[in-house]
Design a protein around this motif. Structure first.
Motif, PDB file in Angstrom:
ATOM      1  N   GLU A 177       0.851  -0.997  -0.029  1.00 51.94           N
ATOM      2  CA  GLU A 177       0.073   0.004   0.186  1.00 51.94           C
ATOM      3  C   GLU A 177       0.931   1.470   0.035  1.00 51.94           C
ATOM      4  O   GLU A 177       0.417   2.226  -0.606  1.00 51.94           O
ATOM      5  N   ALA A 178       2.069   1.091   0.650  1.00 49.38           N
ATOM      6  CA  ALA A 178       2.824   2.376   0.661  1.00 49.38           C
ATOM      7  C   ALA A 178       3.374   2.726  -0.464  1.00 49.38           C
ATOM      8  O   ALA A 178       3.534   4.071  -1.100  1.00 49.38           O
ATOM      9  N   LYS A 179       3.891   1.738  -1.197  1.00 46.75           N
ATOM     10  CA  LYS A 179       4.424   1.996  -2.651  1.00 46.75           C
ATOM     11  C   LYS A 179       3.148   2.354  -3.674  1.00 46.75           C
ATOM     12  O   LYS A 179       3.478   3.337  -4.486  1.00 46.75           O
ATOM     13  N   LYS A 180       2.219   1.936  -3.567  1.00 47.17           N
ATOM     14  CA  LYS A 180       1.023   2.401  -4.383  1.00 47.17           C
ATOM     15  C   LYS A 180       0.541   3.816  -4.060  1.00 47.17           C
ATOM     16  O   LYS A 180       0.472   4.320  -5.076  1.00 47.17           O
ATOM     17  N   ALA A 181       0.699   4.146  -2.733  1.00 44.70           N
ATOM     18  CA  ALA A 181       0.393   5.704  -2.690  1.00 44.70           C
ATOM     19  C   ALA A 181       1.386   6.534  -3.054  1.00 44.70           C
ATOM     20  O   ALA A 181       1.053   7.351  -3.491  1.00 44.70           O
ATOM     21  N   GLN A 182       2.653   6.091  -3.093  1.00 41.75           N
ATOM     22  CA  GLN A 182       3.657   6.979  -3.507  1.00 41.75           C
ATOM     23  C   GLN A 182       3.551   6.888  -4.772  1.00 41.75           C
ATOM     24  O   GLN A 182       3.720   8.071  -5.519  1.00 41.75           O
ATOM     25  N   PHE A 183       3.244   5.911  -5.716  1.00 42.71           N
ATOM     26  CA  PHE A 183       3.417   5.847  -7.034  1.00 42.71           C
ATOM     27  C   PHE A 183       2.049   6.859  -7.366  1.00 42.71           C
ATOM     28  O   PHE A 183       2.565   7.761  -8.423  1.00 42.71           O
ATOM     29  N   LEU A 184       0.917   6.822  -6.775  1.00 44.72           N
ATOM     30  CA  LEU A 184      -0.199   7.611  -7.273  1.00 44.72           C
ATOM     31  C   LEU A 184       0.062   9.131  -6.887  1.00 44.72           C
ATOM     32  O   LEU A 184      -0.434  10.001  -7.757  1.00 44.72           O
ATOM     33  N   ALA A 185       0.727   9.424  -5.707  1.00 46.57           N
ATOM     34  CA  ALA A 185       1.121  10.806  -5.513  1.00 46.57           C
ATOM     35  C   ALA A 185       1.882  11.312  -6.540  1.00 46.57           C
ATOM     36  O   ALA A 185       1.742  12.399  -7.041  1.00 46.57           O
ATOM     37  N   THR A 186       3.167  10.259  -6.913  1.00 45.01           N
ATOM     38  CA  THR A 186       3.813  10.825  -7.841  1.00 45.01           C
ATOM     39  C   THR A 186       3.451  11.066  -9.229  1.00 45.01           C
ATOM     40  O   THR A 186       3.552  12.201  -9.804  1.00 45.01           O
ATOM     41  N   LEU A 187       2.455  10.280  -9.607  1.00 44.41           N
ATOM     42  CA  LEU A 187       1.715  10.203 -10.736  1.00 44.41           C
ATOM     43  C   LEU A 187       0.834  11.759 -10.916  1.00 44.41           C
ATOM     44  O   LEU A 187       0.794  12.339 -11.881  1.00 44.41           O
ATOM     45  N   SER A 188       0.161  11.688  -9.726  1.00 41.29           N
ATOM     46  CA  SER A 188      -0.878  13.138  -9.854  1.00 41.29           C
ATOM     47  C   SER A 188      -0.130  14.262 -10.007  1.00 41.29           C
ATOM     48  O   SER A 188      -0.336  14.989 -10.547  1.00 41.29           O
ATOM     49  N   HIS A 189       1.400  14.333  -9.312  1.00 39.09           N
ATOM     50  CA  HIS A 189       2.063  15.578  -9.147  1.00 39.09           C
ATOM     51  C   HIS A 189       2.530  15.726 -10.597  1.00 39.09           C
ATOM     52  O   HIS A 189       2.705  16.816 -11.355  1.00 39.09           O
ATOM     53  N   GLN A 190       3.039  14.742 -11.221  1.00 39.28           N
ATOM     54  CA  GLN A 190       3.690  14.572 -12.693  1.00 39.28           C
ATOM     55  C   GLN A 190       2.324  15.148 -13.570  1.00 39.28           C
ATOM     56  O   GLN A 190       2.858  15.777 -14.631  1.00 39.28           O
TER      57      GLN A 190
END
Length: 89
Positions: A25-38
């Motif tokens: 879940e932590a990696k998923k949350a980090q990935f989605l946050a990065t994607l949102s920012h990008q």
């Protein structure tokens, strides 16, 4: 566009992608946050250029349209990377 590759890179997660069950879940949350920012970064620039064009702030609209096109290409590259990541899972 100063760093075309820097703005459109998703984090690397190896063979177990962030959206896989093994990704956690932590990696998923980090990935989605990065994607949102990008995605938000070039979209914000596009929005500002469109508003400036609508307000007649550019004498040379060719430059503004070139920058809009560059930001659209950044988003396309990011989406291509995302689809590539999804296909490998």
């Amino acid at each position: 566009m100063k760093h075309p590759d820097r703005a459109t890179r998703l984090p690397e997660y190896g063979s177990k992608g962030p959206l896989s069950e093994e990704g956690g879940e932590a990696k998923k949350a980090q990935f989605l946050a990065t994607l949102s920012h990008q995605l938000r970064t070039p979209l914000s620039v596009i929005k500002l250029y469109v508003e400036a064009l609508q307000d007649g702030m550019y004498d040379n609209t060719d430059e503004a349209f070139a920058r809009l096109d560059a930001k659209c290409r950044e988003i396309e590259q990011l989406m291509d990377e995302l689809l590539k990541e999804a296909k490998t899972k």
